[in-house]
Design an enzyme around this catalytic site. Structure first.
Site, short mmCIF file in Angstrom:
data_model
loop_
_atom_site.label_atom_id
_atom_site.label_comp_id
_atom_site.label_asym_id
_atom_site.label_seq_id
_atom_site.Cartn_x
_atom_site.Cartn_y
_atom_site.Cartn_z
N ARG A 88 42.30 42.05 49.71
CA ARG A 88 41.57 41.62 48.49
C ARG A 88 41.33 40.03 48.56
O ARG A 88 40.06 39.64 48.07
CB ARG A 88 42.28 41.92 47.29
CG ARG A 88 42.55 43.22 47.16
CD ARG A 88 41.24 43.89 46.72
NE ARG A 88 41.34 45.31 46.62
CZ ARG A 88 40.61 46.15 46.88
NH1 ARG A 88 39.49 45.77 47.66
NH2 ARG A 88 41.00 47.49 46.69
N GLU A 91 38.14 39.96 50.64
CA GLU A 91 37.29 40.47 49.90
C GLU A 91 36.53 39.60 48.72
O GLU A 91 35.46 39.47 48.64
CB GLU A 91 37.70 41.94 49.38
CG GLU A 91 36.66 42.43 48.62
CD GLU A 91 37.06 43.71 47.66
OE1 GLU A 91 36.24 44.87 47.72
OE2 GLU A 91 38.35 43.66 47.32
N SER A 114 38.62 19.99 51.43
CA SER A 114 39.84 19.68 52.46
C SER A 114 40.96 20.73 52.51
O SER A 114 41.26 21.26 51.43
CB SER A 114 40.54 18.36 52.23
OG SER A 114 41.61 18.09 53.14
#
Length: 147
Positions: A88, A91, A114
């Site tokens: 997830r 995704e 960073s």
């Protein structure tokens, strides 16, 4: 001993002792996400930090030494992850990565966030429709240099 074996030993010892990453962080004196990152082999601990972990978990000297080595960061498989939570997050970046990049560039200019001067926090927010996961990424903006 390989880092993966050390990580397995650490996680097994934590489970056997009923310790959480938050409790380990208290013992080490660092943030729980950083401690978890180090225990998974993605950050290096000082000698004192590693020895504290070793003492609490009963680790051997090889594992304590491995906790102090500079890691090969981002060493996860390049295959799309199958663990549902990690997938997830993958995704989310696949869907929101480009929009987030565009918004960062609008607000800051051409550069990156960073991952060195960086902090992560995970919080739980109770909600009557289902508890919410809040993940905060906080990194210094680094503009690209022109030469």
């Amino acid at each position: 001993m390989k880092k993966e074996e050390c990580t397995e030993m650490i996680l097994s010892a934590m489970s056997e002792k009923g310790l959480t990453f938050g409790e380990m962080a208290e013992k080490v004196g660092r943030h729980e996400v950083w401690v978890a990152t180090a225990l998974f082999g993605q950050a290096s601990m000082s000698k004192e930090e590693a020895e504290t972990v070793g003492s609490v978990l009963g680790l051997d000297a090889d594992c304590v030494k491995l906790l102090q080595e500079c890691p090969y960061k981002g060493s996860l498989s390049t295959v799309v992850p199958t663990d549902p939570l990690i997938y997830r997050l993958y995704e989310i970046m696949a869907i929101y990565g480009m929009p987030l990049k565009a918004i960062v560039h609008e607000k800051f200019g051409d550069g990156i966030m960073s991952a060195i001067d960086f902090e992560v926090d995970v919080r739980k927010m109770e909600d009557p429709k289902g508890d919410r996961v809040i993940i905060e990424l906080n990194g210094k903006f680094l503009p690209y240099k022109k030469w």
